[in-house]
Design an enzyme around this catalytic site. Sequence first.
Site, PDB file in Angstrom:
ATOM      1  N   SER A 150       1.485   7.327  -3.452  1.00 17.15           N
ATOM      2  CA  SER A 150       1.288   7.143  -4.896  1.00 17.15           C
ATOM      3  C   SER A 150       0.119   7.985  -5.389  1.00 17.15           C
ATOM      4  CB  SER A 150       1.033   5.663  -5.206  1.00 17.15           C
ATOM      5  OG  SER A 150       2.136   4.882  -4.824  1.00 17.15           O
ATOM      6  N   LYS A 168       3.599  -0.707   4.621  1.00 20.57           N
ATOM      7  CA  LYS A 168       2.407  -0.684   3.774  1.00 20.57           C
ATOM      8  C   LYS A 168       2.680  -1.675   2.657  1.00 20.57           C
ATOM      9  CE  LYS A 168      -0.320   1.949   0.471  1.00 20.57           C
ATOM     10  NZ  LYS A 168      -0.437   3.159  -0.394  1.00 20.57           N
TER      11      LYS A 168
END
Length: 301
Positions: free
Chosen positions: A49, A167
Site C-alpha cells: 500500500s 499480513k
Amino acid sequence: MMQTEKFKGVFPPVPTIVNAQGELDKKGMATLLDHLIDNQVDGVLLLGSGGEFCHMTKEQRLAAAEFCVQHINHRIPVLLGISSTSTQDVINYGQHADRLEVDAVLVLNPYYAKLTDDYIYHHFRMVAENIKSPVILYNFPALTGQDLSIELITRLAHDIPNIIGIKDTVDNISHIREIINTVRPVRPDFVVFSGYDEYMMDTLIMGGNGGIPATANFAPQLTCGIYRAWCEKEYETMFNLQRRLSALSTIYSLDTPFFGIIKKAIRLSGIDISVEVMPPVQPANDEKIVSLKKVLHRAGL
C-alpha cells in the site's frame, strides 16, 4: 512444511521513490533501500500500500519491481506486492515475481466488487496454484471493503501449502489473536505479520512473527529495536520503545493516504530522496509538515 524461517521481524513497506513526472527515481530508490539494509531490517515489502501500487501503471509496477529486486540482490528477503482486482492480472504479476526470484508475494483480496468467501477463496487458490512464489495473504478491510474471515484464512491455510502466511492490517489486536489461535493448530508454520506498527509487539507476544511498519523507513531504531529487544528478552527496553512508537503512530492520521507524509519523514530523517508522489495524491503541504515535525518531536526523533 514449507520453509518460513526467513519471514520474521521487521519488513518495512518501502515507498516507491519517483520524480515530479511520476517516473522511478532510481538513485533515490537505491539510497532508501541501502539505508534500510544498513539499518538491519529483516526484509522489505515492495509495492505494498505504501509503495503506491494502486496509482501506478502496469509498466511502472514491473519496472519498479525489477529495479528494486535487482538492487537488493538477495541481501535481505523480498516480499513483493502483486495485488489487483483481476485474478489473471495477479497471476501475471506473480509469474513476473517468479522470474525475479523474490522470496514471497503479498496478495490482497479483490476490491470494489463485493465477493462471497467462496469467490475470495477461488481467487487466492488460482493465484497460489499458478505461481511458484510463496503467497502471503494481505487483509486490509478498511481499504478493500471486505475482511478475510478467520474461517476463510483457516481454510486457505489448510488447503493450499503455497499460502504461507498473512499480513493482517485490522485495527483490533483480537483479530490477530484469533488468527494465531485458530490457524496455528492447522498450520504451525503459518506466518503472522501485523500491518499496524503499534500492534507488532503484541503480535510477537502472542506468537506472531513480526510486523510490516511504514515508520521503519525513517525510524528503524524503534520497530527494529522492539524486535531485537524481544529476541534478547530486554523487556524494559522494548516497553520504552513501544511507548515512543505509540506516540509516533499518530503520523498516519496527518494525511489520507499517508504516502507523502512518510516520504517527507524519510527526508527529515536525513535520507536524500524525492518526496514526490503518484497522482492523484500530492506531496505534503506546509501545514501537514508542521504537524509531522511535532509528532516526530513527541516520539523523540
